[in-house]
Design a protein around this motif. Structure first.
Motif, PDB file in Angstrom:
ATOM      1  N   PRO A   1       5.960   8.096  -4.765  1.00 19.51           N
ATOM      2  CA  PRO A   1       5.043   6.873  -4.099  1.00 19.51           C
ATOM      3  C   PRO A   1       5.540   6.837  -2.672  1.00 19.51           C
ATOM      4  O   PRO A   1       6.897   6.115  -2.607  1.00 19.51           O
ATOM      5  CB  PRO A   1       4.102   6.140  -4.589  1.00 19.51           C
ATOM      6  N   GLN A   2       5.074   6.438  -1.335  1.00 16.50           N
ATOM      7  CA  GLN A   2       6.205   6.171  -0.144  1.00 16.50           C
ATOM      8  C   GLN A   2       5.176   5.136   0.173  1.00 16.50           C
ATOM      9  O   GLN A   2       4.090   5.061   0.304  1.00 16.50           O
ATOM     10  CB  GLN A   2       5.940   7.678   0.792  1.00 16.50           C
ATOM     11  N   LEU A   3       5.839   4.268   0.886  1.00 22.65           N
ATOM     12  CA  LEU A   3       5.263   2.584   1.122  1.00 22.65           C
ATOM     13  C   LEU A   3       4.725   3.017   2.630  1.00 22.65           C
ATOM     14  O   LEU A   3       5.612   3.251   3.618  1.00 22.65           O
ATOM     15  CB  LEU A   3       6.548   1.471   1.038  1.00 22.65           C
ATOM     16  N   LEU A   4       3.397   2.471   2.882  1.00 26.62           N
ATOM     17  CA  LEU A   4       3.037   2.965   4.064  1.00 26.62           C
ATOM     18  C   LEU A   4       2.507   1.836   4.996  1.00 26.62           C
ATOM     19  O   LEU A   4       2.965   1.530   5.861  1.00 26.62           O
ATOM     20  CB  LEU A   4       1.483   3.234   3.828  1.00 26.62           C
ATOM     21  N   THR A   5       2.294   0.242   4.165  1.00 27.55           N
ATOM     22  CA  THR A   5       3.212  -0.761   4.854  1.00 27.55           C
ATOM     23  C   THR A   5       2.987  -1.670   3.875  1.00 27.55           C
ATOM     24  O   THR A   5       2.730  -2.025   2.533  1.00 27.55           O
ATOM     25  CB  THR A   5       1.063  -1.252   6.065  1.00 27.55           C
ATOM     26  N   LYS A   6       2.609  -3.945   4.020  1.00 31.08           N
ATOM     27  CA  LYS A   6       2.640  -4.222   2.926  1.00 31.08           C
ATOM     28  C   LYS A   6       2.173  -5.937   3.591  1.00 31.08           C
ATOM     29  O   LYS A   6       1.944  -5.777   4.943  1.00 31.08           O
ATOM     30  CB  LYS A   6       4.118  -4.996   2.743  1.00 31.08           C
ATOM     31  N   TRP A   7       1.720  -6.351   3.008  1.00 31.88           N
ATOM     32  CA  TRP A   7       0.806  -7.957   3.765  1.00 31.88           C
ATOM     33  C   TRP A   7       1.590  -9.136   3.115  1.00 31.88           C
ATOM     34  O   TRP A   7       1.416  -8.725   1.859  1.00 31.88           O
ATOM     35  CB  TRP A   7      -0.630  -7.707   3.344  1.00 31.88           C
ATOM     36  N   GLY A   8       2.010 -10.134   3.530  1.00 36.31           N
ATOM     37  CA  GLY A   8       3.371 -11.008   3.253  1.00 36.31           C
ATOM     38  C   GLY A   8       3.880 -10.724   2.715  1.00 36.31           C
ATOM     39  O   GLY A   8       4.973  -9.476   2.715  1.00 36.31           O
TER      40      GLY A   8
ATOM     41  N   LYS B   1       0.710  -1.110  -0.107  1.00 35.28           N
ATOM     42  CA  LYS B   1       0.359   0.013   0.071  1.00 35.28           C
ATOM     43  C   LYS B   1       1.210   1.104  -0.255  1.00 35.28           C
ATOM     44  O   LYS B   1       2.211   1.700   0.573  1.00 35.28           O
ATOM     45  CB  LYS B   1      -0.598   0.284   1.479  1.00 35.28           C
ATOM     46  N   PHE B   2       0.941   2.244  -0.761  1.00 34.53           N
ATOM     47  CA  PHE B   2       1.582   2.920  -0.524  1.00 34.53           C
ATOM     48  C   PHE B   2       0.761   4.856  -0.502  1.00 34.53           C
ATOM     49  O   PHE B   2      -0.249   4.999  -1.058  1.00 34.53           O
ATOM     50  CB  PHE B   2       2.515   3.080  -2.179  1.00 34.53           C
TER      51      PHE B   2
END
Length: 146
Positions: free
Chosen positions: A17-24, A8-9
């Motif tokens: 774009p700044q990376l906000l979070t990631k899943w997996g 999620k960016f």
């Protein structure tokens, strides 16, 4: 080869774009073929993605034949499924959607079907409604037979 993750960016700025979070996902080499990819919260060939009204993220973890649910910050909540053709099992799930009542619909491609999963409270309400309708029909039949 892929990263086997959802990212999620923030794209609201005019810079990269700044990376906000990631899943997996994992930085480990060979992640998709390792036992790590089968652990809760990890993904193997994620395909479909949807978000419910509360902001929870649902992912079809296609390579692991399951659905995984995360909160909006990327924290693992739960998973269900596994390989097979029985109720609640999958054979390469791809598409996924959530309706306004929280029911999850999964396109189970290898089994050529769509499965619906209801939240526990909706399921109990539906069963109660069906029981009430059945009782009403039985009362009508008894009245007509008298």
């Amino acid at each position: 080869m892929g990263n086997h993750r959802i990212q999620k960016f923030d794209t609201s700025t005019n810079v990269l774009p700044q990376l906000l979070t990631k899943w997996g996902g994992s930085s480990a080499a060979g992640h998709a073929s390792s036992a790590l990819a089968q652990e809760a919260g990890q993904l193997r060939s994620p395909w479909g993605i949807t978000v419910d009204g509360a902001g929870h993220l649902y992912v079809t973890d296609t390579g692991n034949h399951r659905i995984e649910k995360f909160d909006r910050e990327g924290n693992f909540i739960t998973q269900w499924g596994g390989f097979g053709n029985g109720d609640g099992q999958f054979n390469f799930p791809y598409g996924i959607a959530v309706d306004a009542k929280g029911s999850v619909f999964v396109v189970d491609s290898g089994n050529t079907r769509v499965q619906q999963f209801m939240p526990a409270d909706e399921g109990s309400e539906r069963l109660q409604g069906e029981a009430e309708e059945l009782a009403e029909v039985e009362n009508m039949q008894r009245t007509q037979n008298v």
